[in-house]
Write an enzyme that holds these catalytic residues in place. Sequence first.
Site, PDB file in Angstrom:
ATOM      1  N   GLU A  72       0.869  -1.163   0.000  1.00  0.00           N
ATOM      2  CA  GLU A  72       0.000   0.000   0.000  1.00  0.00           C
ATOM      3  C   GLU A  72       0.917   1.228   0.000  1.00  0.00           C
ATOM      4  O   GLU A  72       1.803   1.331   0.861  1.00  0.00           O
ATOM      5  CB  GLU A  72      -0.887   0.003   1.256  1.00  0.00           C
ATOM      6  CG  GLU A  72      -1.851   1.162   1.225  1.00  0.00           C
ATOM      7  CD  GLU A  72      -2.812   1.215   2.414  1.00  0.00           C
ATOM      8  OE1 GLU A  72      -2.785   0.311   3.256  1.00  0.00           O
ATOM      9  OE2 GLU A  72      -3.570   2.203   2.466  1.00  0.00           O
TER      10      GLU A  72
ATOM     11  N   LYS B  61       3.919   1.110  10.508  1.00  0.00           N
ATOM     12  CA  LYS B  61       4.033   2.349   9.730  1.00  0.00           C
ATOM     13  C   LYS B  61       3.582   3.535  10.565  1.00  0.00           C
ATOM     14  O   LYS B  61       4.144   4.621  10.447  1.00  0.00           O
ATOM     15  CB  LYS B  61       3.170   2.258   8.475  1.00  0.00           C
ATOM     16  CG  LYS B  61       3.770   1.387   7.388  1.00  0.00           C
ATOM     17  CD  LYS B  61       2.898   1.418   6.148  1.00  0.00           C
ATOM     18  CE  LYS B  61       3.249   0.277   5.207  1.00  0.00           C
ATOM     19  NZ  LYS B  61       2.194   0.041   4.208  1.00  0.00           N
TER      20      LYS B  61
ATOM     21  N   ARG C  25       5.244 -13.328   9.564  1.00  0.00           N
ATOM     22  CA  ARG C  25       5.808 -11.973   9.453  1.00  0.00           C
ATOM     23  C   ARG C  25       7.192 -11.926  10.062  1.00  0.00           C
ATOM     24  O   ARG C  25       7.519 -12.717  10.942  1.00  0.00           O
ATOM     25  CB  ARG C  25       4.984 -10.989  10.289  1.00  0.00           C
ATOM     26  CG  ARG C  25       3.676 -10.604   9.783  1.00  0.00           C
ATOM     27  CD  ARG C  25       3.029  -9.630  10.763  1.00  0.00           C
ATOM     28  NE  ARG C  25       3.429  -8.266  10.489  1.00  0.00           N
ATOM     29  CZ  ARG C  25       2.864  -7.518   9.563  1.00  0.00           C
ATOM     30  NH1 ARG C  25       1.879  -7.990   8.819  1.00  0.00           N
ATOM     31  NH2 ARG C  25       3.259  -6.275   9.365  1.00  0.00           N
TER      32      ARG C  25
HETATM   33  P1  ATP Z   1      -0.426  -1.638   6.776  1.00  0.00           P
HETATM   34  O1  ATP Z   1      -0.577  -1.728   8.245  1.00  0.00           O
HETATM   35  O2  ATP Z   1      -0.335  -0.232   6.279  1.00  0.00           O
HETATM   36  O3  ATP Z   1      -1.351  -2.515   5.978  1.00  0.00           O
HETATM   37  P2  ATP Z   1       1.598  -3.473   5.999  1.00  0.00           P
HETATM   38  O4  ATP Z   1       2.878  -3.604   6.747  1.00  0.00           O
HETATM   39  O5  ATP Z   1       0.658  -4.600   5.923  1.00  0.00           O
HETATM   40  O6  ATP Z   1       1.010  -2.179   6.576  1.00  0.00           O
HETATM   41  P3  ATP Z   1       1.514  -3.368   3.104  1.00  0.00           P
HETATM   42  O7  ATP Z   1       2.043  -2.287   2.238  1.00  0.00           O
HETATM   43  O8  ATP Z   1       0.090  -3.677   3.051  1.00  0.00           O
HETATM   44  O9  ATP Z   1       1.972  -2.970   4.571  1.00  0.00           O
HETATM   45  O10 ATP Z   1       2.368  -4.681   2.897  1.00  0.00           O
HETATM   46  C1  ATP Z   1       2.728  -5.202   1.632  1.00  0.00           C
HETATM   47  C2  ATP Z   1       3.122  -6.641   1.780  1.00  0.00           C
HETATM   48  O11 ATP Z   1       4.211  -6.768   2.685  1.00  0.00           O
HETATM   49  C3  ATP Z   1       1.998  -7.501   2.318  1.00  0.00           C
HETATM   50  O12 ATP Z   1       1.913  -8.661   1.516  1.00  0.00           O
HETATM   51  C4  ATP Z   1       2.420  -7.834   3.717  1.00  0.00           C
HETATM   52  O13 ATP Z   1       1.971  -9.106   4.062  1.00  0.00           O
HETATM   53  C5  ATP Z   1       3.945  -7.773   3.643  1.00  0.00           C
HETATM   54  N1  ATP Z   1       4.513  -7.423   4.947  1.00  0.00           N
HETATM   55  C6  ATP Z   1       4.274  -6.304   5.660  1.00  0.00           C
HETATM   56  N2  ATP Z   1       4.931  -6.344   6.839  1.00  0.00           N
HETATM   57  C7  ATP Z   1       5.614  -7.518   6.874  1.00  0.00           C
HETATM   58  C8  ATP Z   1       6.477  -8.147   7.831  1.00  0.00           C
HETATM   59  N3  ATP Z   1       6.779  -7.578   8.987  1.00  0.00           N
HETATM   60  N4  ATP Z   1       6.997  -9.359   7.520  1.00  0.00           N
HETATM   61  C9  ATP Z   1       6.713  -9.937   6.338  1.00  0.00           C
HETATM   62  N5  ATP Z   1       5.908  -9.406   5.406  1.00  0.00           N
HETATM   63  C10 ATP Z   1       5.357  -8.205   5.658  1.00  0.00           C
HETATM   64 MG    MG Z   2      -1.381  -4.209   4.603  1.00  0.00          MG
END
Ligand code: ATP
Ligand code: MG
Length: 580
Positions: free
Chosen positions: A42, A289, A279
């Site tokens: 995002e 974030k 994660r």
């Molecule tokens: P938000 O809380 O804004 O949704 P987010 O960390 O989920 O934040 P995204 O931009 O939606 O951010 O994440 C993009 C991709 O990165 C998603 O597929 C998510 O699963 C993966 N991702 C985010 N944080 C992690 C993490 N700590 N470890 C592994 N994958 C992650």
């Molecule tokens: Mg997300």
Amino acid sequence: MEMNKCENDSEARSLNFIEQIVEKDLAEGVNNGRIQTRFPPEPNGYLHIGHVKAICMDFGIAEKYHGVCNLRFDDTNPAKEDTEYVETIERDIRWLGFKWGQIFYASDYFEQLYDLAIMFIKQGKAYVDEQTAEQIAEQKGTPTEPGVASPFRDRPIEENLRLFEAMQRGEIEEGKMVLRAKIDMANPNMHFRDPIMYRIITSHPHHRTGRRWNVYPMYDFAHGQSDYFEGVTHSICTLEFEVHRPLYDYFLDQITGPNFAGLSPYGPDYRPKQREFNRLNITYTVMSKRKMLQLVKEGLVAGWDDPRMPTVCGLRRRGYTPQAIRNFMDKIGYTKVEGMIDQGLLEHTIREDLKETAPRVCAIFDPVKLVITNYEGNGETLVAENIDGHPELGTREMPFGRELWIERGDFLEEADNKFYRLSPGGREVRLKASYIIQATGCEKDADGNITTVYATYDPDSKSGTEGGNRKTKATINWVECNSALDAEVRLYDRLFAVENPSAEEGDFRELLNPDSLKVVTAKVESSLRSELHAPVLKDGIEQENHYQLLKQGYFVVDPDTTAEKLVLNRTCSLKDNYLK
Ligand code: ATP
Ligand code: MG
């Protein structure tokens, strides 16, 4: 959360469970052997090292199995998203060394998704709810208690259509109505209890579609469909989405099959499948974030790319290399168990990488002047190997002369025989890649601080000559005074003082490590003078230059460096506590 050990800290690792799934699908000819993944950020913040875990998975699977990984910006919430983030995300992925096939945006599909929503309404599978978000939340029930149906659940199809169209025309105030899927208010999976499909956002224009839309699809109604429109075969995400998977499949069930042949280019048998892995969480940092944004906005760090931040641009500025970050992901592996990774492992990985590649140079952090009283002439240029014992990695020139900077701690006026470095009447000491000297005395100021150390040298002891083989108990670093550069050295340490700041009660900002940055001025050898010029570009990307400052640690040249001033950031110390 338990502390995870390395999943596979060996050279030839076995397949992770996602790779096993992919190989099974390939063997069975699922989706005609096509492999297509996507990385779906995002654009509402900068990428952090958690995202890199997902990036290495999504791009890694495509690379390994000759498929394609596309970049899809999941831009369904204009209130939080911005083009600035789109650009930095692209830059960071390129820097990591991954290449996407195409770039898509969820907003590319707003038209199709809106049409599908209309279809759901016409089929009696969706309704407009006029309750507040709080009321809807209250009616959700609990996993063991069924929810309560909205009073608007059974309104006529015609009315739903009229209201949804009014929502899109901007006639309804933000927050006053939502479109909900009519599924099952008693389902044990809470995500099935009439999830929200669309909401109104009129307060912010969308960074791509401007004011075209007043309603925006929710994640659950956008993600699976976007996968389907694009032809994604393996939709890989993190474990928190596991509970969304049945809903992902439910929405796909409604739009796939022979009646909907036009929606995807891959025929009626094609279906994307969602798979989830654990994660990444790392000690002594935060990756939310929201929290990172707060640190940036309140000036508690210098920006998103502050070298203490877990962002990709922060790690880069700290001196992490793409290779080290990728090696780290390989070491921790992918499982279904949530855990916490020791930041020491990350540091261990960059140290292992830089050990092989970073040229060694001398830098003196707490300088005192050394005068070699029997040195005649105007000086000379010595040559030292960039990495000892590796002539193939090149050499550098080190000006040498009568006056040198040495570390204050390398001289003691009065020392016992356990002190192997400089002391008047004491042992012989080798100057790194240079001559052997012996201290003769020192000079002090009125306060008793040593201002100058005196020594004599042996002209026949030069390194690289026969006399260079003579052994001493100690070797010390030095930098010739006339040619030395002053460098601003930023000594970074962990951002937080506690292992898991997210698990602590109270204000996370009070848990910041007060000693996470110290700035000193050091004397560094003149071979770094070339760093005062413009940064080196490779494939249009600025390259970081890494050094080991002998006895001090690994450092990277900071972009704040100008023609007049060298700035170095400490990436990590030399000492590795991780393996203990
Ligand atoms: P938000 O809380 O804004 O949704 P987010 O960390 O989920 O934040 P995204 O931009 O939606 O951010 O994440 C993009 C991709 O990165 C998603 O597929 C998510 O699963 C993966 N991702 C985010 N944080 C992690 C993490 N700590 N470890 C592994 N994958 C992650
Ligand atoms: Mg997300």
